[in-house]
Design an enzyme around this catalytic site. Structure first.
Site, short mmCIF file in Angstrom:
data_model
loop_
_atom_site.label_atom_id
_atom_site.label_comp_id
_atom_site.label_asym_id
_atom_site.label_seq_id
_atom_site.Cartn_x
_atom_site.Cartn_y
_atom_site.Cartn_z
N ASP A 104 50.33 -3.34 -47.48
CA ASP A 104 50.76 -2.75 -48.75
C ASP A 104 51.84 -3.60 -49.42
O ASP A 104 52.76 -4.08 -48.77
CB ASP A 104 51.36 -1.36 -48.53
CG ASP A 104 50.36 -0.35 -48.00
OD1 ASP A 104 49.52 -0.73 -47.17
OD2 ASP A 104 50.43 0.82 -48.42
N HIS B 293 52.42 -2.70 -53.15
CA HIS B 293 52.78 -1.79 -54.25
C HIS B 293 53.37 -2.58 -55.41
O HIS B 293 52.95 -3.70 -55.67
CB HIS B 293 53.67 -0.66 -53.74
CG HIS B 293 52.91 0.37 -52.96
ND1 HIS B 293 52.04 1.26 -53.56
CD2 HIS B 293 52.85 0.62 -51.64
CE1 HIS B 293 51.49 2.02 -52.63
NE2 HIS B 293 51.96 1.65 -51.46
N ASP C 66 46.60 -1.34 -52.00
CA ASP C 66 47.84 -0.73 -52.50
C ASP C 66 48.71 -1.76 -53.21
O ASP C 66 49.79 -2.15 -52.74
CB ASP C 66 48.61 -0.02 -51.39
CG ASP C 66 48.07 1.38 -51.13
OD1 ASP C 66 46.95 1.68 -51.60
OD2 ASP C 66 48.75 2.18 -50.45
N ASN D 127 44.07 3.06 -51.07
CA ASN D 127 43.93 4.41 -51.62
C ASN D 127 44.64 4.57 -52.97
O ASN D 127 44.33 5.49 -53.73
CB ASN D 127 44.44 5.45 -50.62
CG ASN D 127 45.92 5.32 -50.33
OD1 ASN D 127 46.36 4.28 -49.84
ND2 ASN D 127 46.70 6.35 -50.62
N HIS D 128 45.56 3.66 -53.30
CA HIS D 128 46.22 3.73 -54.61
C HIS D 128 45.42 3.02 -55.69
O HIS D 128 45.77 3.15 -56.87
CB HIS D 128 47.64 3.17 -54.53
CG HIS D 128 48.62 4.13 -53.97
ND1 HIS D 128 49.47 4.89 -54.75
CD2 HIS D 128 48.86 4.50 -52.68
CE1 HIS D 128 50.20 5.67 -53.96
NE2 HIS D 128 49.85 5.45 -52.71
N HIS E 3 42.08 -0.86 -45.42
CA HIS E 3 43.40 -0.33 -45.79
C HIS E 3 43.83 0.78 -44.85
O HIS E 3 44.96 0.78 -44.34
CB HIS E 3 43.39 0.19 -47.22
CG HIS E 3 44.71 0.76 -47.62
ND1 HIS E 3 45.80 -0.04 -47.87
CD2 HIS E 3 45.14 2.05 -47.77
CE1 HIS E 3 46.84 0.72 -48.17
NE2 HIS E 3 46.48 1.99 -48.11
N HIS F 133 48.64 0.82 -44.86
CA HIS F 133 48.68 2.25 -45.19
C HIS F 133 49.90 3.01 -44.69
O HIS F 133 50.19 4.10 -45.18
CB HIS F 133 47.40 2.91 -44.67
CG HIS F 133 47.08 4.25 -45.24
ND1 HIS F 133 47.27 4.57 -46.57
CD2 HIS F 133 46.55 5.37 -44.66
CE1 HIS F 133 46.86 5.81 -46.79
NE2 HIS F 133 46.44 6.32 -45.65
#
Length: 346
Positions: A102, A104, A130, A162-163, A211, A287
């Site tokens: 991740d 972000h 993500d 998942n994002h 992920h 994740h």
């Protein structure tokens, strides 16, 4: 590495361009030149020292990211969609490669990651999803990653997290950022591209990457290859589990309902049985925040990699990424937290 150096890296290499297969040779050349220009401008978003971009206007009053119009971002997103659709849902990857978790919206930490691991094309990468939400620079981050994907399509891979799903990033920041700095229309185009991203990767046939984690429905890797796109992330089933499931210790059964309210948690025995069945050495997933940036599970047959240090400014965690060399030896590079958060005890 500063922005000028990033641009040079990009411009020295051919750029994937779906438009290059259409029209007379002259049009192809012109299209490729436009591609080079756009990619170079994408890389020029900010320097590694920039903490927050300042939106500018494009003459129409619409806020735009530094040096990049909405039309150019839209072009990038549409070209990336076409490239994702041309590659399989289970991408097969050669070593050496860096595997990243991740990230972000922590854009400056992404540049720190590339400083440590090498900027493309000096190093090959697979990111486990993500890229947006929970940070104030999701647009910079996803656009730079897509620019690298277009520039180096066979050595730079982006899996879906998942994002990268409209029902999630509408809530956790990306929708608001797109709306504030560009438009809702652009967010919808990102959604369409996210719906075409691969969901798993296989490194040299021995490391399976995703992920989230495993699924009780996954009995054959061809199931992943056969997933049709574009597709949203359903509330249950194979795609959902690949993006949402988690490993868990001290379980009474092999599969249990996930505390997240979606998908499953799975036991050590599930991992060991899965790896034995498919002759895998390792499952690599993201994740979950882990303090050191990486954490092993199931006798080192699964590893969680998380690449965003000081996650959300709420954790003191380091970030990390995994390096797989030509001899298939694995090591980790840590991205140290840049600050220690104050904790208050009552």
């Amino acid at each position: 590495m500063n922005c000028d150096e990033i641009i040079k890296k990009l411009l020295l290499n051919p750029v994937h361009n779906t438009a290059a297969t259409r029209g007379p040779a002259g049009e192809n050349c012109e299209s490729n030149q436009r591609t080079y220009t756009r990619i170079s401008r994408l890389a020029a978003f900010q320097s590694a020292q920039t903490q927050e971009s300042t939106p500018k206007t494009n003459g129409t009053g619409r806020a735009t990211t530094e040096g990049l119009t909405e039309a150019e971002v839209r072009w990038l997103v549409m070209e990336s969609r076409a490239l994702f659709m041309s590659q399989p849902m289970l991408v097969e990857i050669a070593a050496p490669v860096r595997i990243c978790g991740d990230v972000h919206g922590q854009y400056t930490d992404l540049l720190r990651l590339f400083d440590l691991g090498g900027f493309p094309p000096d190093a090959n990468y697979i990111f486990l999803g993500d890229y947006v939400d929970r940070g104030d620079q999701s647009l910079e981050r996803i656009c730079l990653l897509l620019a690298y994907k277009l520039s180096f399509p066979e050595t730079f891979f982006l899996l879906r997290g998942n994002h990268e799903c409209s029902s999630i990033n509408r809530i956790y920041g990306f929708f608001d950022e797109c709306k504030r700095r560009y438009s809702v229309r652009l967010w919808k185009q990102f959604t369409d591209t996210f719906n075409c991203m691969p969901v798993a990767g296989l490194v040299e046939g021995r490391i399976l990457c995703m992920h989230g984690g495993l699924s009780p429905e996954l009995t054959d890797l061809d199931q992943i290859r056969r997933i049709l796109r574009p597709t949203d992330v359903p509330d249950s089933g194979l795609i959902c589990d690949l993006l949402w499931s988690d490993p868990s210790t001290n379980m009474e059964s092999n599969w249990s309902e996930n505390d997240r309210g979606v998908s499953w948690t799975f036991s050590e025995s599930v991992v060991k049985s899965f790896n034995k069945k498919f002759d895998l050495d390792l499952i690599c997933r993201a994740h979950q925040v882990v303090d050191a940036g990486y954490e092993f599970f199931a006798a080192r047959q699964l590893v969680t990699v998380f690449s965003a240090p000081n996650y959300c400014d709420e954790f003191d965690n380091a970030g990390a990424f995994m390096c797989v060399d030509e001899n298939f030896m694995c090591s980790f590079i840590r991205i140290e937290p840049t600050r220690t958060l104050l904790k208050y005890f009552f």
